[in-house]
Design an enzyme around this catalytic site. Structure first.
Site, short mmCIF file in Angstrom:
data_model
loop_
_atom_site.label_atom_id
_atom_site.label_comp_id
_atom_site.label_asym_id
_atom_site.label_seq_id
_atom_site.Cartn_x
_atom_site.Cartn_y
_atom_site.Cartn_z
N GLU A 1 0.81 -1.28 -0.03
CA GLU A 1 -0.09 -0.36 -0.31
C GLU A 1 1.04 1.31 0.26
O GLU A 1 2.26 1.25 0.59
CB GLU A 1 -0.51 0.28 1.25
CG GLU A 1 -2.17 0.12 0.88
CD GLU A 1 -3.03 -0.70 0.37
OE1 GLU A 1 -2.96 -0.44 -1.21
OE2 GLU A 1 -3.62 -1.73 0.06
N THR B 1 2.85 2.25 -1.65
CA THR B 1 4.26 1.68 -2.73
C THR B 1 4.52 2.24 -3.57
O THR B 1 5.37 3.25 -4.73
CB THR B 1 4.99 0.38 -2.68
OG1 THR B 1 4.05 -0.35 -2.55
CG2 THR B 1 5.46 -0.31 -0.86
N GLY C 1 -11.63 2.02 -1.07
CA GLY C 1 -11.14 1.56 -1.66
C GLY C 1 -10.45 0.26 -2.35
O GLY C 1 -9.49 -0.60 -2.67
N SER D 1 -11.08 1.00 -5.69
CA SER D 1 -10.81 1.70 -7.01
C SER D 1 -12.16 1.54 -7.73
O SER D 1 -11.52 1.54 -8.85
CB SER D 1 -9.10 0.56 -8.23
OG SER D 1 -8.83 0.75 -6.99
N ASP E 1 -3.19 1.00 -9.11
CA ASP E 1 -5.12 0.91 -9.60
C ASP E 1 -5.56 0.38 -10.75
O ASP E 1 -6.71 -0.21 -11.64
CB ASP E 1 -6.37 2.46 -8.77
CG ASP E 1 -6.36 2.42 -7.16
OD1 ASP E 1 -5.54 1.00 -6.64
OD2 ASP E 1 -6.57 3.14 -6.92
C1 GLA Z 1 -5.16 4.56 -3.83
C2 GLA Z 1 -4.49 5.35 -4.88
C3 GLA Z 1 -3.17 4.00 -5.77
C4 GLA Z 1 -2.59 3.35 -4.22
C5 GLA Z 1 -3.61 3.45 -3.69
C6 GLA Z 1 -2.76 2.99 -1.94
O1 GLA Z 1 -5.67 3.63 -4.44
O2 GLA Z 1 -5.07 5.22 -6.42
O3 GLA Z 1 -2.38 4.78 -6.17
O4 GLA Z 1 -1.20 4.71 -4.14
O5 GLA Z 1 -4.73 4.21 -2.94
O6 GLA Z 1 -1.77 2.14 -1.71
#
Ligand code: GLA
Length: 377
Positions: free
Chosen positions: A24, A26, A114, A116, A162
């Protein structure tokens, strides 16, 4: 909207949400991630409408629609429209082949959880228009332009995970993605007799207005301090704990903890990939718990509801591990639960959660699924 009266869609696009097994925050630190698409998705139905620039978009779930002229694309005050507008803007910069279209949108993918939904909205539209008008964009171009749309129109300075996972995933696999080189490995994942269970805290986030962008800036501050000693370092991906310790005196406690998390999380992705390959499910679970600890204490992107559910899972020996998945500040926790214990676990979790927060817990099972698909009707 009027177009619905004569709507005869030519193309249907299924654009999935994603889970991230581990890794996460990263992605924007140029490190590794381990996501996969899930079977919850946004469905687009599209037709050309014969006009050069007039477009109609209607979302069934919200019973709301809007019209756009491709010559005058601009940001909207209505949040969800910006994902669409940002993508149209980016496509228009890349090709002159886009024409007027009509589109309906349906979804069973919860928003702000969370999973996407924003990437699914962006990439699904890009994928559909690419197919409908033969725009000739490659998958990676669609991924990248959707990420830019998120930056410019939605306001979240997100990484690439994502959009990449939504488009590129393959059923039965997680993607080990190197977010710097974009090299990827497809890792088969078989957790039997365990299932991946998502518990939705229903604490909904909007990353653009959360501390997401603040975390990104904090990582950049960390890098600029480390670069004074190690000028070759380009991102936290290039830093190990020893290097960080050497630079510790120069940074404040907060920045040090943010960097500590990213360095450890990046290592955990690689350990997780090995654990999956070795089918070492105990280790899979352990890494999830470790990751959540970092998400909550060092990176501070959890919330009391996610922490509660992860803690609750620890009291059940049939749960191997759990953590909050995605950008953070709520959304879903991901739990690895023995098949025969799922019902008991989710029932007990729902009772405890209701008692603690007076919120009705929602849960669902997910499995690694296919990325975006398009089909002519
Ligand atoms: C969101 C962002 C991703 C990523 C995550 C955390 O989903 O869109 O790019 O940074 O948070 O891992």
């Amino acid at each position: 909207m009027q177009f619905l009266e004569n709507f005869k869609p030519e193309l249907i696009v299924e654009s999935p949400g994603r889970i991230n097994l581990i890794g996460e925050h990263t992605d924007y630190n140029m490190g590794y991630v381990l996501p996969t698409a899930i079977a919850k998705k946004i469905i687009f139905k599209l037709q050309k409408n014969g006009s050069d620039t007039h477009c109609n978009i209607y979302t069934l779930g919200y019973d709301q629609g809007f019209e756009i002229d491709l010559n005058t694309i601009a940001k909207s005050k209505i949040e969800w429209q910006n994902y669409i507008l940002g993508v149209l803007n980016e496509i228009s910069k890349r090709t002159a082949k886009l024409r007027g279209f009509d589109c309906t949108i349906e979804s069973n993918l919860p928003t702000g959880s969370g999973l996407s939904s924003s990437a699914a909205l962006e990439c699904g539209l890009a994928f559909g228009l690419n197919e409908l008008f033969g725009l000739g964009l490659s998958k990676i171009e669609m991924v990248e332009l959707s990420q830019i749309a998120e930056h410019t129109y939605a306001g979240t300075q997100c990484g690439i995970m994502d959009q990449y996972a939504s488009v590129m995933s393959e059923a039965g696999h997680v993607i080990l993605l190197d977010c710097r080189s974009l090299e990827r490995g497809m890792i088969p994942i078989d957790l039997q007799p365990y299932k991946i269970i998502l518990l939705n805290t229903k604490v909904s986030h909007n990353l653009a207005t959360s501390e997401y962008n603040v975390r990104k800036a904090e990582c950049e501050q960390g890098i600029s301090i480390i670069q004074k000693k190690y000028p070759e370092v380009q991102s936290l991906r290039d830093v190990d704990q020893e290097m960080l310790t050497e630079c510790k005196a120069e940074m404040n406690e907060t920045i040090r903890r943010r960097c500590t998390f990213i360095i450890a999380e990046n290592q955990r992705v690689l350990k997780m990939a090995k654990a999956l390959e070795a089918n070492n499910l105990e280790q899979v679970g352990k890494l999830l718990y470790e990751a959540h600890e970092g998400i909550s204490k060092d990176y501070e992107v959890s919330c009391k509801e996610s922490d509660f559910l992860v803690d609750f899972s620890k009291s059940n020996p049939q749960v191997l591990g759990a953590r909050q998945t995605g950008g953070g500040f709520g959304g879903c926790t991901l739990n690895i639960v023995a098949e025969n214990a799922v019902e008991g676990f989710v029932t007990a979790a729902a009772i405890a959660y209701k008692k603690a927060f007076d919120i009705d817990l929602e849960w669902f099972e997910v499995s690694p699924s296919q990325g975006t698909t398009a089909r002519w009707l």
